[in-house]
Design a protein around this motif. Structure first.
Motif, PDB file in Angstrom:
ATOM      1  N   ILE A  19       0.846  -1.191   0.000  1.00 47.18           N
ATOM      2  CA  ILE A  19       0.000   0.000   0.000  1.00 47.18           C
ATOM      3  C   ILE A  19       0.882   1.243   0.000  1.00 47.18           C
ATOM      4  N   PHE A  20       0.329   2.292  -0.539  1.00 49.92           N
ATOM      5  CA  PHE A  20       0.978   3.599  -0.561  1.00 49.92           C
ATOM      6  C   PHE A  20       0.546   4.341   0.687  1.00 49.92           C
ATOM      7  N   MET A  21       1.503   4.915   1.427  1.00 54.44           N
ATOM      8  CA  MET A  21       1.171   5.533   2.701  1.00 54.44           C
ATOM      9  C   MET A  21       1.820   6.905   2.843  1.00 54.44           C
ATOM     10  N   PRO A  22       1.012   7.970   2.834  1.00 52.46           N
ATOM     11  CA  PRO A  22       1.561   9.290   3.133  1.00 52.46           C
ATOM     12  C   PRO A  22       1.972   9.336   4.604  1.00 52.46           C
ATOM     13  N   SER A  23       3.156   9.876   4.854  1.00 55.36           N
ATOM     14  CA  SER A  23       3.669   9.836   6.223  1.00 55.36           C
ATOM     15  C   SER A  23       4.543  11.052   6.524  1.00 55.36           C
ATOM     16  N   VAL A  24       4.914  11.151   7.777  1.00 57.05           N
ATOM     17  CA  VAL A  24       5.813  12.198   8.248  1.00 57.05           C
ATOM     18  C   VAL A  24       6.932  11.563   9.051  1.00 57.05           C
ATOM     19  N   ALA A  25       8.051  12.268   9.138  1.00 56.88           N
ATOM     20  CA  ALA A  25       9.172  11.863   9.989  1.00 56.88           C
ATOM     21  C   ALA A  25       9.810  13.133  10.518  1.00 56.88           C
ATOM     22  N   GLY A  26      10.396  13.033  11.707  1.00 60.52           N
ATOM     23  CA  GLY A  26      10.973  14.216  12.322  1.00 60.52           C
ATOM     24  C   GLY A  26      12.426  14.072  12.704  1.00 60.52           C
ATOM     25  N   ILE A  27      13.175  15.125  12.430  1.00 58.69           N
ATOM     26  CA  ILE A  27      14.527  15.266  12.959  1.00 58.69           C
ATOM     27  C   ILE A  27      14.345  16.059  14.253  1.00 58.69           C
ATOM     28  N   ILE A  28      14.406  15.346  15.376  1.00 57.74           N
ATOM     29  CA  ILE A  28      14.208  15.933  16.704  1.00 57.74           C
ATOM     30  C   ILE A  28      15.546  15.904  17.417  1.00 57.74           C
ATOM     31  N   ARG A  29      16.039  17.080  17.772  1.00 53.83           N
ATOM     32  CA  ARG A  29      17.368  17.194  18.389  1.00 53.83           C
ATOM     33  C   ARG A  29      17.263  17.566  19.867  1.00 53.83           C
ATOM     34  N   ASN A  30      18.282  17.117  20.625  1.00 53.82           N
ATOM     35  CA  ASN A  30      18.384  17.546  22.021  1.00 53.82           C
ATOM     36  C   ASN A  30      19.300  18.770  22.108  1.00 53.82           C
ATOM     37  N   ASP A  74       6.479  17.197  23.430  1.00 48.85           N
ATOM     38  CA  ASP A  74       5.690  18.147  22.654  1.00 48.85           C
ATOM     39  C   ASP A  74       6.668  18.878  21.746  1.00 48.85           C
ATOM     40  N   ILE A  75       6.394  18.814  20.451  1.00 49.32           N
ATOM     41  CA  ILE A  75       7.302  19.410  19.464  1.00 49.32           C
ATOM     42  C   ILE A  75       6.551  20.390  18.569  1.00 49.32           C
ATOM     43  N   VAL A  76       7.333  21.215  17.886  1.00 46.72           N
ATOM     44  CA  VAL A  76       6.807  22.077  16.838  1.00 46.72           C
ATOM     45  C   VAL A  76       7.571  21.740  15.564  1.00 46.72           C
ATOM     46  N   PRO A  77       6.859  21.310  14.501  1.00 47.62           N
ATOM     47  CA  PRO A  77       7.535  21.121  13.213  1.00 47.62           C
ATOM     48  C   PRO A  77       7.844  22.504  12.649  1.00 47.62           C
ATOM     49  N   GLU A  78       9.141  22.831  12.534  1.00 48.39           N
ATOM     50  CA  GLU A  78       9.516  24.195  12.155  1.00 48.39           C
ATOM     51  C   GLU A  78       9.647  24.403  10.655  1.00 48.39           C
ATOM     52  N   ARG A  79      10.137  23.397   9.950  1.00 46.02           N
ATOM     53  CA  ARG A  79      10.262  23.534   8.498  1.00 46.02           C
ATOM     54  C   ARG A  79      10.394  22.146   7.877  1.00 46.02           C
ATOM     55  N   ILE A  80      10.051  22.099   6.604  1.00 43.95           N
ATOM     56  CA  ILE A  80      10.186  20.852   5.861  1.00 43.95           C
ATOM     57  C   ILE A  80      11.626  20.748   5.360  1.00 43.95           C
ATOM     58  N   VAL A 105       9.656  15.054   5.664  1.00 41.38           N
ATOM     59  CA  VAL A 105      10.560  15.097   6.812  1.00 41.38           C
ATOM     60  C   VAL A 105      10.635  16.525   7.328  1.00 41.38           C
ATOM     61  N   PHE A 106      10.361  16.671   8.621  1.00 42.69           N
ATOM     62  CA  PHE A 106      10.367  17.967   9.285  1.00 42.69           C
ATOM     63  C   PHE A 106      11.572  18.126  10.207  1.00 42.69           C
ATOM     64  N   ASP A 107      12.074  19.338  10.290  1.00 41.44           N
ATOM     65  CA  ASP A 107      12.978  19.756  11.359  1.00 41.44           C
ATOM     66  C   ASP A 107      12.058  20.150  12.506  1.00 41.44           C
ATOM     67  N   CYS A 108      12.266  19.570  13.682  1.00 35.86           N
ATOM     68  CA  CYS A 108      11.352  19.791  14.805  1.00 35.86           C
ATOM     69  C   CYS A 108      12.075  20.376  16.009  1.00 35.86           C
ATOM     70  N   ARG A 109      11.344  21.198  16.747  1.00 39.27           N
ATOM     71  CA  ARG A 109      11.863  21.790  17.979  1.00 39.27           C
ATOM     72  C   ARG A 109      11.031  21.283  19.147  1.00 39.27           C
ATOM     73  N   VAL A 110      11.706  20.808  20.201  1.00 41.54           N
ATOM     74  CA  VAL A 110      11.022  20.362  21.416  1.00 41.54           C
ATOM     75  C   VAL A 110      10.610  21.595  22.202  1.00 41.54           C
ATOM     76  N   ILE A 111       9.331  21.645  22.602  1.00 41.24           N
ATOM     77  CA  ILE A 111       8.863  22.783  23.403  1.00 41.24           C
ATOM     78  C   ILE A 111       8.565  22.396  24.850  1.00 41.24           C
ATOM     79  N   SER A 112       8.280  21.100  25.100  1.00 36.73           N
ATOM     80  CA  SER A 112       8.054  20.658  26.475  1.00 36.73           C
ATOM     81  C   SER A 112       7.967  19.138  26.501  1.00 36.73           C
TER      82      SER A 112
END
Length: 154
Positions: A19-30, A74-80, A105-112
């Motif tokens: 099956i074809f599946m639209p999806s997301v992935a995140g680069i989450i950094r500490n 809790d993250i914020v996707p900041e940019r693709i 694929v998103f660049d993500c920022r941790v907010i809490s």
């Protein structure tokens, strides 16, 4: 959360077929700029925090939901960073289900939040430095893991 009702119903109709599946992935950094990877239960390979986009959900909403479910953060996707698809994005799960991902694929920022290392989605969650990234189930271009790398690779 696991598989949504939509995908469960689809799998009941078509079984293990591709099956074809639209999806997301995140680069989450500490704070040290290490990238978060997870290893699912009963799997040997690592992956980014990721998941399917559900019906009625925007890609950014999906990324936020997946991060919370899979990590407790809790993250914020900041940019693709990029959009990836094609045969090289095919994967067969240990239960035989075949998928071909179209992944934003998103660049993500941790907010809490606190990293939940004991959850239903992942057996392990580990932050890895850029020069020691684990082998992953789904391959991505190396530049997406660079803190100052190119953005937007279509």
């Amino acid at each position: 959360m696991g598989m949504s009702d939509y995908y469960k119903d689809l799998r009941e109709k078509i079984g293990d077929q591709l099956i074809f599946m639209p999806s997301v992935a995140g680069i989450i950094r500490n704070d040290q700029d290490f990238i978060l990877f997870g290893r699912k239960h009963h799997e040997d390979v690592w992956g980014l925090v990721a998941g399917a986009i559900e019906l009625g959900e925007s890609p950014a909403e999906a990324m936020t939901r997946e991060a919370k479910e899979e990590t407790g953060l809790d993250i914020v996707p900041e940019r693709i960073i990029g959009v990836y698809g094609g045969k090289e994005r095919r994967y067969t799960y240990s239960n035989g289900h075949q998928v071909e991902y179209l992944t934003i694929v998103f660049d993500c920022r941790v907010i809490s939040g606190e990293l939940d290392r004991e959850n239903d989605e992942f057996a392990e969650l580990v932050f890895f430095p850029e020069d020691q990234l684990p082998s992953t189930a789904i391959k991505y271009p190396e530049h997406i893991f660079k803190a100052n790398g190119e953005r937007a690779d279509f």
